[in-house]
Design a protein around this motif. Structure first.
Motif, PDB file in Angstrom:
ATOM      1  N   GLN A 412       0.743  -1.466   0.053  1.00 31.34           N
ATOM      2  CA  GLN A 412      -0.096  -0.080   0.127  1.00 31.34           C
ATOM      3  C   GLN A 412       0.795   1.445  -0.025  1.00 31.34           C
ATOM      4  N   ILE A 413       2.043   1.270   0.793  1.00 30.05           N
ATOM      5  CA  ILE A 413       2.675   2.619   0.983  1.00 30.05           C
ATOM      6  C   ILE A 413       3.733   2.623   0.283  1.00 30.05           C
ATOM      7  N   LEU A 414       4.167   1.882  -0.624  1.00 31.67           N
ATOM      8  CA  LEU A 414       5.566   1.644  -1.288  1.00 31.67           C
ATOM      9  C   LEU A 414       5.626   2.775  -2.375  1.00 31.67           C
ATOM     10  N   LEU A 417       5.667   6.143  -1.383  1.00 30.26           N
ATOM     11  CA  LEU A 417       6.917   6.595  -1.193  1.00 30.26           C
ATOM     12  C   LEU A 417       7.791   7.014  -2.220  1.00 30.26           C
ATOM     13  N   LEU A 418       7.732   5.973  -3.089  1.00 27.38           N
ATOM     14  CA  LEU A 418       8.562   6.359  -4.554  1.00 27.38           C
ATOM     15  C   LEU A 418       8.005   7.463  -5.305  1.00 27.38           C
ATOM     16  N   ARG A 419       6.858   8.065  -5.119  1.00 25.22           N
ATOM     17  CA  ARG A 419       6.447   9.319  -5.716  1.00 25.22           C
ATOM     18  C   ARG A 419       6.575  10.510  -4.963  1.00 25.22           C
ATOM     19  N   ASN A 420       7.471  10.362  -3.758  1.00 28.28           N
ATOM     20  CA  ASN A 420       8.042  11.503  -3.251  1.00 28.28           C
ATOM     21  C   ASN A 420       9.045  12.189  -3.944  1.00 28.28           C
ATOM     22  N   THR A 421       8.874  13.680  -3.750  1.00 31.54           N
ATOM     23  CA  THR A 421      10.116  14.224  -4.642  1.00 31.54           C
ATOM     24  C   THR A 421      11.505  14.148  -4.155  1.00 31.54           C
ATOM     25  N   LEU A 422      12.448  14.211  -4.840  1.00 36.59           N
ATOM     26  CA  LEU A 422      13.716  14.121  -4.445  1.00 36.59           C
ATOM     27  C   LEU A 422      14.188  15.149  -3.035  1.00 36.59           C
ATOM     28  N   LEU A 423      13.811  16.349  -3.265  1.00 39.55           N
ATOM     29  CA  LEU A 423      14.036  17.460  -2.100  1.00 39.55           C
ATOM     30  C   LEU A 423      12.554  17.881  -1.365  1.00 39.55           C
ATOM     31  N   ARG A 526       9.058  18.257  -9.145  1.00 37.17           N
ATOM     32  CA  ARG A 526       8.872  17.263 -10.173  1.00 37.17           C
ATOM     33  C   ARG A 526       9.641  15.854 -10.142  1.00 37.17           C
ATOM     34  N   LEU A 527      10.695  15.828  -9.701  1.00 34.93           N
ATOM     35  CA  LEU A 527      11.528  14.761  -9.876  1.00 34.93           C
ATOM     36  C   LEU A 527      11.153  13.874  -8.367  1.00 34.93           C
ATOM     37  N   ASN A 528      10.962  12.509  -8.817  1.00 35.91           N
ATOM     38  CA  ASN A 528      10.783  11.677  -7.721  1.00 35.91           C
ATOM     39  C   ASN A 528      11.649  10.409  -7.824  1.00 35.91           C
ATOM     40  N   TRP A 529      11.522   9.619  -6.932  1.00 37.88           N
ATOM     41  CA  TRP A 529      12.492   8.334  -6.818  1.00 37.88           C
ATOM     42  C   TRP A 529      12.479   7.295  -7.859  1.00 37.88           C
TER      43      TRP A 529
END
Length: 874
Positions: A412-414, A417-423, A526-529
């Motif tokens: 559910q959460i992964l 978390l991967l869509r979090n921005t870099l900063l 914009r950039l995410n993991w």
């Protein structure tokens, strides 16, 4: 040992016998024999050692030495022996020297033996208690008394207070205590005794061993606290290594009895025997328990020997391994909500690891139960087996629940978390809008994401299937780690760079910082993991930071140059004093302040040139920041203002520091210039007078503050000096820092303080000069009138003598007065005043002399006339 007596006849006087060659020769032969005999006896005694390790063996050794050396000493005191020594001494025999050395050694060794026996006798009662004591309580009571007695021996004995002797004696005490423990704790029978009694015996043995060391250090502390006695600085390894080791073995034995008595026998008691219904099987079980201590009863080495320490350690490790049975069920229930984790283990996988480790331990326990045939088939055995199955089932359910919960939460959460921005940005708004130095960029790699990666790895090691997304993310861990490290390094570089900027520099570089933030924007917008362009983003940010860093370094270099120039201005000395001339002569006041003024003018010219060079550095900064070189760029308005404020602060500090330094010089009791005291009838005054000195000092202070008039202000929003402003036809105004600085409360306060201190010094000089007013009659009285009045009175010679003595005394008194008076920063030269007073006194003496001369001449002429008249009459 018997001394052989000489065969020659020794009747007669010593002086006579010493001249008989035959007698002397016979006695010399006898002396050689005695010397060899006594030397041999001494060597034999010194070589002897105590027969045994105990204390009484040492006592017997010294008693034997005392008896033997005492008997030999008594023989040397016999009259025949003494007469032989006297004859050889009288004859100046060559052999007498060696014999006397041996006799001296004999006396010394005998005295030492007597001393040792004497003090060992005081210990003998305690030693016998140690050797023959009926129980540990006797030994425990004896040790403290024995150690205190040893302290007395150490203090008052002439021979027994040597380190080696005392260490040897204490080693034997330690041996005696060890032997008592050896005798009491026989492992062949110890575990066959009543266990409570055995445990009590072990505790007493351990306490005895510890009491020995405790008493030693207690007495040692008393010796050190006294400050008068020679300290005990003995080899502790020789004294306590063995007893300490034996105490540790006693503790191990006590632990063994604790486990066997209070754990196994309480568990495998009559209730278990009734449950099993099989006495033979129960006997086998008890024998198994007893087998835990059987290894102790069949040792092939001495457990109390330090040489066997490793063997004993292995025995204890085996025992502890066998008795490490614990209540796994209670431990699992108690800790399942918050289980203890291995280092670096994640929460969920770590909890499962912990549960499985407990299962392995309980499984091992059941396996050992299964080795006893029929135990698990009994009623109690079935309960134990049922309990094992229940606990194992709960552990399995615990693992399954932990795993399924983790898997659902991860799926559910992964993705989120991967869509979090870099900063992320640490500001109120989502995106920084102004150059606020508190704005920080932070790497937005969630700890939860790292935890999922770690959990995934451990779950696979545990054999659980993991979600594909989680496996993919775990596979990319190195990539994420490299990216986060590079991002952190980049942001650390950025934070360090921003931290080096002052508030003024931050405002100056506002556009450049905003440009840098625009490069960062994609990282927190914009950039995410999941993106593949993370590396390119880091490269762009790094290049932008380096470009910005180059600009910052150039600005800092210019700031450093400006600060160096301001430092030069601030450190300028505006009160340079002339060097004193030879001897006690100092420059006069006017000369002193003229020198200060000239030196100040030179320094001010240099300071102004330095100040005028500052704008060119700001123009350079303008060129880098705004690509112009006008000195009035709107982009640098706040930066110009910052430096103008800095200049104001520096000039203020310059004036304050110089005024403080001048005030310190005023109070330092070191004269700077000199003035003279002169007589200006009817007053004694300073030359120059106090008001002139006050004016000169006040003018010098004003000149110091007015230095700031030479530093012109910049036009608003620029670094260009304000041109002179023509207000009226003949009036020109220049805008300088003087108008602001002269009104600064700190500077006004310093000026007032200096003025007060100057007035105090001048007042003190005036009070001192008032003392010279006691001579005022020398110049206040009209000399001619006084002489006329005195002549009219026609005084006797004695009156003239009194007057002359008075003025001569005044002249003499003035010569004894000090000619220099230092009052803080002013030196007062009194020579001119003293000379004037002396001249006035001498003037009075001359006038009195003339009057006396005229009076005497008149009387002489009158007397002469009378004589002539008398002669004519005759």
């Amino acid at each position: 040992t018997q001394l052989e007596m000489p065969t020659v006849n020794l009747d007669g006087e010593v002086t006579v016998l010493a001249t008989v060659p035959e007698v002397v020769e016979a006695l010399e032969s006898c002396a050689v024999t005695w010397q060899k005999l006594i030397s041999t006896a001494l060597e034999e005694q010194l070589k002897k050692v105590a027969q045994g390790n105990g204390l009484l063996a040492e006592v017997n050794l010294w008693r034997e030495r005392k008896d033997i050396l005492g008997a030999l000493t008594e023989q040397t005191k016999l009259p025949e022996v003494q007469k032989v020594l006297e004859i050889l001494q009288e004859a100046e025999s060559e052999n007498i020297g060696d014999l006397q050395v041996v006799l001296s050694d004999l006396r010394k060794q005998h005295e030492e033996a007597l001393d040792s026996v004497k003090f060992l006798s005081t210990l003998e009662h305690h030693l016998k208690n140690l050797t023959y004591g009926a129980g540990f309580y006797v030994v425990l009571d004896t040790i403290a008394s024995l150690m205190n007695t040893l302290r007395v021996v150490w203090i008052i004995s002439r021979h027994d207070n040597k380190d080696e002797w005392m260490v040897c004696l204490m080693e034997r005490i330690a041996w005696e205590i060890s032997a008592i423990v050896y005798k009491a704790l026989d492992l062949n029978t110890l575990f066959k005794e009543d266990r409570a009694a055995a445990k009590k015996k072990i505790i007493e043995a351990k306490s005895t061993l510890e009491q020995w060391k405790r008493c030693y250090f207690a007495v040692r502390a008393q010796i050190e606290a006294s400050g008068r006695e020679q300290h005990w600085e003995f080899d502790r390894k020789r004294l306590f290594e063995k007893t300490d080791y034996m105490a540790s073995v006693c503790q191990d034995l006590c632990d063994i009895l604790q486990v066997v008595t209070e754990e196994f026998y309480n568990v495998f008691g009559p209730e278990l025997k009734a449950v099993t219904g099989d006495p033979k099987r129960f006997g086998d079980l008890l024998r198994g328990v007893n087998g835990l201590t059987s290894a102790m009863e069949e040792l092939t080495f001495d457990p109390f020997s330090i040489k066997s320490a490793q063997d004993w350690k292995l025995i204890m490790e085996e025992f502890r391994a066998e008795v490490s049975v614990k209540n796994i069920k209670e431990m699992f229930i108690e800790n399942q909500k918050n289980p203890p984790l291995y280092k670096n283990h994640p929460p969920v996988a770590g909890a499962i690891y912990w549960s499985r480790s407990l299962f392995c331990r309980i499984e091992h326990t059941i396996t050992r139960f299964q080795e006893v045939e029929g135990l698990l088939t009994s009623e109690h055995g079935k309960k134990v087996n049922q309990m094992y199955l229940q606990v194992a089932k709960r552990m399995k359910e615990y693992e399954d629940h932990k795993y399924s919960q983790w898997r659902d939460e991860t799926e559910q959460i992964l993705p989120l978390l991967l869509r979090n921005t870099l900063l992320t940005v640490s500001s109120v708004s989502e995106e920084p809008a102004t150059t606020d130095r508190s704005v920080r960029f932070i790497v937005n790699f969630s700890p939860m994401l790292q935890e999922i990666i770690t959990e995934t790895k451990y779950m696979e090691q545990l054999g659980f299937p993991v979600p594909e997304t989680a496996r993919y993310v775990a596979f990319q861990e190195d990539r994420y780690l490299r990216c986060t490290n590079r991002l952190k390094t980049m942001l650390d570089h950025y934070d360090k760079l921003m931290g080096s900027l002052s508030e003024a520099e931050t405002k100056l570089l506002d556009e450049h910082i905003q440009e840098l933030w625009r490069v960062f924007k994609s990282g927190h917008r914009r950039l995410n993991w999941n993106c593949l362009g993370i590396g390119d983003f880091i490269v762009r940010c790094t290049q932008a930071i380096r470009k910005f860093e180059s600009l910052v370094h150039q600005i800092h270099r210019n700031s450093e140059d400006i600060n160096n120039k301001l430092l030069f201005i601030e450190s300028t000395n505006l009160f340079k004093f002339p060097l004193s001339k030879s001897g006690d002569e100092l420059p006069k006041a006017k000369e002193f302040f003229e020198y200060v003024k000239c030196e100040r003018a030179k320094d001010v010219a240099h300071m102004v040139r330095t100040y005028s060079a500052i704008p060119q550095f700001l123009v350079r900064v303008e060129g880098r920041v705004a690509n112009t070189n006008s000195g009035k760029s709107p982009k640098l308005t706040s930066y110009y203002s910052y430096w103008e404020k800095r200049i104001y602060q520096v000039l203020t500090q310059l004036i304050v520091k110089n005024l403080q330094a001048f005030n310190a010089a005023v109070l330092a009791n070191v004269p700077l210039f000199q003035t003279e005291a002169v007589l200006s009838v009817p007053e004694i005054i300073l030359q120059p007078d106090a008001s002139e000195i006050d004016k000169m000092i006040a003018q010098s202070i004003r000149d110091c503050v007015e230095v700031t008039k030479h530093f012109l202000r910049w036009m608003h929003g620029t670094c260009i000096e304000c041109p002179p402003q023509h207000v009226k036809k003949d009036e020109v105004i220049t805008f300088s820092f003087y108008s602001d600085i002269s009104q600064n409360p700190l500077i006004i306060e310093q000026i007032v303080l200096i003025t007060q201190n100057v007035h105090k010094a001048l007042d003190s000089l005036s009070k001192y000069l008032n003392q010279w007013q006691r001579y005022h009659q020398l110049w206040k009285s009209d000399k001619d009138i006084v002489m006329e009045r005195l002549a009219a009175e026609k005084p006797a010679c004695v009156v003239f003598d009194e007057e002359l003595q008075f003025y001569m005394k005044v002249a003499q008194e003035v010569t004894q007065q000090p000619l220099i008076k230092d009052e803080q920063f002013i030196r007062l030269q009194l020579a001119p005043l003293a000379y004037t007073v002396q001249e006035n006194a001498r003037g009075w003496v001359v006038s009195l002399g003339k009057l006396l001369n005229e009076s005497a001449r008149e009387e002489l002429f009158g007397l002469q006339e009378e004589i002539q008249v008398g002669a004519f009459s005759l």
